[in-house]
Design an enzyme around this catalytic site. Structure first.
Site, short mmCIF file in Angstrom:
data_model
loop_
_atom_site.label_atom_id
_atom_site.label_comp_id
_atom_site.label_asym_id
_atom_site.label_seq_id
_atom_site.Cartn_x
_atom_site.Cartn_y
_atom_site.Cartn_z
N LYS A 121 0.20 20.37 44.92
CA LYS A 121 -0.73 19.85 45.92
C LYS A 121 -0.63 20.66 47.23
O LYS A 121 0.31 21.46 47.41
CB LYS A 121 -0.43 18.37 46.15
CG LYS A 121 -0.71 17.50 44.91
CD LYS A 121 -0.47 16.02 45.21
CE LYS A 121 -0.76 15.15 44.00
NZ LYS A 121 -0.64 13.70 44.30
N TYR B 22 -10.59 12.73 41.33
CA TYR B 22 -9.89 11.45 41.50
C TYR B 22 -10.82 10.25 41.36
O TYR B 22 -10.50 9.17 41.86
CB TYR B 22 -9.16 11.42 42.84
CG TYR B 22 -7.82 12.13 42.83
CD1 TYR B 22 -6.78 11.68 42.02
CD2 TYR B 22 -7.58 13.22 43.64
CE1 TYR B 22 -5.54 12.31 42.01
CE2 TYR B 22 -6.35 13.87 43.65
CZ TYR B 22 -5.33 13.40 42.83
OH TYR B 22 -4.10 14.03 42.83
N HIS C 128 0.85 16.86 40.99
CA HIS C 128 0.04 15.97 40.14
C HIS C 128 0.38 16.29 38.69
O HIS C 128 0.65 17.44 38.36
CB HIS C 128 -1.46 16.23 40.37
CG HIS C 128 -2.33 15.59 39.31
ND1 HIS C 128 -2.76 14.29 39.41
CD2 HIS C 128 -2.78 16.06 38.11
CE1 HIS C 128 -3.46 13.98 38.32
NE2 HIS C 128 -3.50 15.04 37.52
N GLU D 91 -8.84 16.72 32.59
CA GLU D 91 -8.35 17.42 33.79
C GLU D 91 -8.19 18.93 33.56
O GLU D 91 -8.45 19.72 34.46
CB GLU D 91 -7.03 16.79 34.25
CG GLU D 91 -7.24 15.38 34.79
CD GLU D 91 -5.96 14.69 35.25
OE1 GLU D 91 -6.08 13.57 35.78
OE2 GLU D 91 -4.86 15.25 35.08
#
Ligand code: IDP
Ligand code: MG
Length: 139
Positions: free
Chosen positions: A9, A49, A115, A126
């Site tokens: 991140k 998200y 993540h 994803e």
């Protein structure tokens, strides 16, 4: 063999933790088969998200995730979805087990460095969000 999506991140990138995170994967027999640096738009972050859009932290989370570049990676290995989740540690770094990435490096429940996909279904979605087939490497 299983695959999962990992992301370093913005806090992990800006704080110079890219190498530390990758080291954990390599030390634990996890292969990185795709990797890049991207800076998400607000729209991208909201899409990624979307599952959390009703949560009170959604606006803050998407703002954080667009605050700087991130490193998405595809990890490959046996049982790698669960293995990556246990290397990461609990969402809240204060509850994360000792020796986990979040326990060692996170500074906040939101700014928690990494993540990781939480199931085969989310891993597939994803991975496809960030990578096409030409970016995935046999190793
Ligand atoms: P996970 O990343 O451990 O799978 P999720 O519940 O999927 O955790 O939440 C996604 C991300 O949203 C977390 O990694 C964290 O950055 C942020 N987040 C989760 N819960 C909270 C919270 O209570 N406050 C602020 N941010 C949160
Ligand atoms: Mg999650």
């Amino acid at each position: 063999m299983e695959r999962t999506l990992s992301i370093i991140k913005p806090d992990g990138v800006s704080r110079g933790l890219i190498g530390d995170v990758i080291k954990r994967f390599e030390k634990n027999d996890i292969k990185i088969i795709a990797m890049k640096m991207v800076h998400l738009t607000q729209e991208d972050a909201e899409k990624f998200y979307a599952v959390h859009k009703e949560r009170p932290f959604f606006a803050s989370l998407t703002e954080f995730m667009t605050s700087g570049p991130i490193i998405p990676m595809i990890l490959e290995g046996e049982n790698v979805i669960e293995k990556n989740r246990s290397l990461m540690g609990a969402t809240n770094y204060k509850e994360a087990a000792e020796g986990t990435i979040r326990r060692d490096f996170a500074t906040d429940i939101e700014k928690n460095v990494v993540h990781g996909s939480d199931s085969p279904e989310t891993a597939a979605v994803e991975i496809a969000f960030f990578f096409n087939q030409f970016e995935m490497n046999e190793r």
